[in-house]
Design a protein around this motif. Sequence first.
Motif, PDB file in Angstrom:
ATOM      1  N   TYR A 119      -5.825   9.146 -43.471  1.00  0.00           N
ATOM      2  CA  TYR A 119      -4.468   9.548 -43.862  1.00  0.00           C
ATOM      3  C   TYR A 119      -4.487  10.906 -44.559  1.00  0.00           C
ATOM      4  CZ  TYR A 119      -2.787   4.734 -43.069  1.00  0.00           C
ATOM      5  OH  TYR A 119      -2.445   3.525 -42.519  1.00  0.00           O
ATOM      6  N   MET A 120      -5.440  11.082 -45.452  1.00  0.00           N
ATOM      7  CA  MET A 120      -5.520  12.335 -46.204  1.00  0.00           C
ATOM      8  C   MET A 120      -5.854  13.505 -45.281  1.00  0.00           C
ATOM      9  SD  MET A 120      -7.220  10.983 -49.760  1.00  0.00           S
ATOM     10  CE  MET A 120      -6.690  12.318 -50.847  1.00  0.00           C
ATOM     11  N   LYS A 121      -6.793  13.280 -44.393  1.00  0.00           N
ATOM     12  CA  LYS A 121      -7.169  14.336 -43.455  1.00  0.00           C
ATOM     13  C   LYS A 121      -5.982  14.705 -42.565  1.00  0.00           C
ATOM     14  CE  LYS A 121     -10.619  15.574 -39.998  1.00  0.00           C
ATOM     15  NZ  LYS A 121     -11.784  15.135 -39.234  1.00  0.00           N
ATOM     16  N   GLY A 122      -5.284  13.693 -42.081  1.00  0.00           N
ATOM     17  CA  GLY A 122      -4.114  13.919 -41.233  1.00  0.00           C
ATOM     18  C   GLY A 122      -3.005  14.680 -41.946  1.00  0.00           C
ATOM     19  N   ALA A 123      -2.927  14.502 -43.266  1.00  0.00           N
ATOM     20  CA  ALA A 123      -1.888  15.176 -44.053  1.00  0.00           C
ATOM     21  C   ALA A 123      -2.344  16.544 -44.562  1.00  0.00           C
ATOM     22  CB  ALA A 123      -1.494  14.300 -45.239  1.00  0.00           C
ATOM     23  N   GLY A 124      -3.616  16.876 -44.321  1.00  0.00           N
ATOM     24  CA  GLY A 124      -4.134  18.154 -44.812  1.00  0.00           C
ATOM     25  C   GLY A 124      -4.353  18.162 -46.315  1.00  0.00           C
ATOM     26  N   VAL A 125      -4.674  16.994 -46.860  1.00  0.00           N
ATOM     27  CA  VAL A 125      -4.911  16.852 -48.301  1.00  0.00           C
ATOM     28  C   VAL A 125      -6.399  16.604 -48.516  1.00  0.00           C
ATOM     29  CG1 VAL A 125      -4.406  15.437 -50.338  1.00  0.00           C
ATOM     30  CG2 VAL A 125      -2.590  15.962 -48.708  1.00  0.00           C
ATOM     31  N   ALA A 126      -6.986  17.350 -49.458  1.00  0.00           N
ATOM     32  CA  ALA A 126      -8.412  17.199 -49.761  1.00  0.00           C
ATOM     33  C   ALA A 126      -8.691  15.793 -50.292  1.00  0.00           C
ATOM     34  CB  ALA A 126      -8.839  18.238 -50.792  1.00  0.00           C
ATOM     35  N   ALA A 127      -9.765  15.202 -49.822  1.00  0.00           N
ATOM     36  CA  ALA A 127     -10.120  13.834 -50.206  1.00  0.00           C
ATOM     37  C   ALA A 127     -11.074  13.841 -51.387  1.00  0.00           C
ATOM     38  CB  ALA A 127     -10.713  13.096 -49.016  1.00  0.00           C
ATOM     39  N   SER A 128     -10.562  14.114 -52.592  1.00  0.00           N
ATOM     40  CA  SER A 128     -11.384  14.004 -53.796  1.00  0.00           C
ATOM     41  C   SER A 128     -11.703  12.531 -54.016  1.00  0.00           C
ATOM     42  CB  SER A 128     -10.621  14.546 -55.006  1.00  0.00           C
ATOM     43  OG  SER A 128      -9.509  13.713 -55.291  1.00  0.00           O
ATOM     44  N   VAL A 129     -12.721  12.252 -54.806  1.00  0.00           N
ATOM     45  CA  VAL A 129     -13.102  10.864 -55.077  1.00  0.00           C
ATOM     46  C   VAL A 129     -11.920  10.110 -55.695  1.00  0.00           C
ATOM     47  CG1 VAL A 129     -14.654   9.361 -56.399  1.00  0.00           C
ATOM     48  CG2 VAL A 129     -15.547  11.428 -55.337  1.00  0.00           C
ATOM     49  N   GLU A 130     -11.264  10.741 -56.670  1.00  0.00           N
ATOM     50  CA  GLU A 130     -10.151  10.086 -57.350  1.00  0.00           C
ATOM     51  C   GLU A 130      -8.957   9.888 -56.417  1.00  0.00           C
ATOM     52  OE1 GLU A 130     -11.633  12.880 -58.329  1.00  0.00           O
ATOM     53  OE2 GLU A 130     -12.447  12.566 -60.329  1.00  0.00           O
ATOM     54  N   GLY A 131      -8.600  10.935 -55.687  1.00  0.00           N
ATOM     55  CA  GLY A 131      -7.472  10.852 -54.766  1.00  0.00           C
ATOM     56  C   GLY A 131      -7.724   9.843 -53.661  1.00  0.00           C
ATOM     57  N   LEU A 132      -8.934   9.853 -53.149  1.00  0.00           N
ATOM     58  CA  LEU A 132      -9.307   8.909 -52.090  1.00  0.00           C
ATOM     59  C   LEU A 132      -9.207   7.473 -52.603  1.00  0.00           C
ATOM     60  CD1 LEU A 132     -10.328   8.810 -49.175  1.00  0.00           C
ATOM     61  CD2 LEU A 132     -12.647   8.974 -50.056  1.00  0.00           C
ATOM     62  N   GLY A 133      -9.684   7.258 -53.816  1.00  0.00           N
ATOM     63  CA  GLY A 133      -9.599   5.923 -54.413  1.00  0.00           C
ATOM     64  C   GLY A 133      -8.160   5.476 -54.604  1.00  0.00           C
ATOM     65  N   ALA A 134      -7.303   6.417 -55.028  1.00  0.00           N
ATOM     66  CA  ALA A 134      -5.888   6.092 -55.246  1.00  0.00           C
ATOM     67  C   ALA A 134      -5.208   5.719 -53.936  1.00  0.00           C
ATOM     68  CB  ALA A 134      -5.184   7.271 -55.904  1.00  0.00           C
ATOM     69  N   VAL A 135      -5.489   6.474 -52.886  1.00  0.00           N
ATOM     70  CA  VAL A 135      -4.879   6.178 -51.584  1.00  0.00           C
ATOM     71  C   VAL A 135      -5.467   4.880 -51.018  1.00  0.00           C
ATOM     72  CG1 VAL A 135      -4.504   7.032 -49.229  1.00  0.00           C
ATOM     73  CG2 VAL A 135      -4.324   8.601 -51.168  1.00  0.00           C
ATOM     74  N   ALA A 136      -6.744   4.646 -51.242  1.00  0.00           N
ATOM     75  CA  ALA A 136      -7.368   3.386 -50.813  1.00  0.00           C
ATOM     76  C   ALA A 136      -6.709   2.199 -51.529  1.00  0.00           C
ATOM     77  CB  ALA A 136      -8.869   3.405 -51.069  1.00  0.00           C
ATOM     78  N   ASP A 137      -6.304   2.397 -52.786  1.00  0.00           N
ATOM     79  CA  ASP A 137      -5.591   1.340 -53.519  1.00  0.00           C
ATOM     80  C   ASP A 137      -4.253   1.034 -52.855  1.00  0.00           C
ATOM     81  OD1 ASP A 137      -7.636   1.106 -55.362  1.00  0.00           O
ATOM     82  OD2 ASP A 137      -6.613   2.274 -56.921  1.00  0.00           O
ATOM     83  N   LEU A 138      -3.570   2.079 -52.368  1.00  0.00           N
ATOM     84  CA  LEU A 138      -2.311   1.858 -51.654  1.00  0.00           C
ATOM     85  C   LEU A 138      -2.553   1.054 -50.383  1.00  0.00           C
ATOM     86  CD1 LEU A 138      -0.555   5.362 -51.942  1.00  0.00           C
ATOM     87  CD2 LEU A 138      -0.073   3.285 -53.270  1.00  0.00           C
ATOM     88  N   VAL A 139      -3.609   1.425 -49.659  1.00  0.00           N
ATOM     89  CA  VAL A 139      -3.956   0.711 -48.431  1.00  0.00           C
ATOM     90  C   VAL A 139      -4.249  -0.753 -48.757  1.00  0.00           C
ATOM     91  CG1 VAL A 139      -5.665   0.499 -46.564  1.00  0.00           C
ATOM     92  CG2 VAL A 139      -4.826   2.767 -47.239  1.00  0.00           C
TER      93      VAL A 139
END
Length: 178
Positions: free
Chosen positions: A49-69
């Motif tokens: 999702y982050m790659k598709g949106a052009g958003v850098a996948a930092s550890v924190e951001g990735l974890g937050a989006v994974a929580d949404l999933v």
Amino acid sequence: FFGEIEKEGLPAEPFASKIREGLTKKVEAKKIVKALHQMRERYRKARAYMKGAGVAASVEGLGAVADLVGAGVEEKSIKAVLAELKGKEGEAQKKGAVLMSACLLKLLGGGMSEEDALKKTLKAYRSKGLEGLKKEMEKSKSQAMTGKAWQLKQGGKPKGGQAGKIVGSPKGGKPHGK
């Protein structure tokens, strides 16, 4: 397992933390392994999702989006959150992903519909950025507490996951006098 996630470009620390948590709680090894595989799937989806949106996948951001999933938030809602972060610089993207995800999850936990929670989250972010998100989270916390206190005062018992809803309130959803 760690070799595989390294090859995939996923951060190792959240997985190591999950193992430590399981061991601390004396969880069976099979259950820990199952949790790790489920977690990897959430992280894979989050990264996509982050790659598709052009958003850098930092550890924190990735974890937050994974929580949404993991919370079952719909793809369109996740994409809407990430679309707000496109074009922002590193730290702004990371903090934005973390706070928007936290705000959305908090509103959902208060009993709000996903559509309404997403609208409130985006409105707060668009109006005042990260500060707007923090204020919205505080506001939702105080509203949940007010609703819970009102229920108890009325002799009702707050129901799990509905602390933000005012159960048995008059039409309009607010206690009398509010």
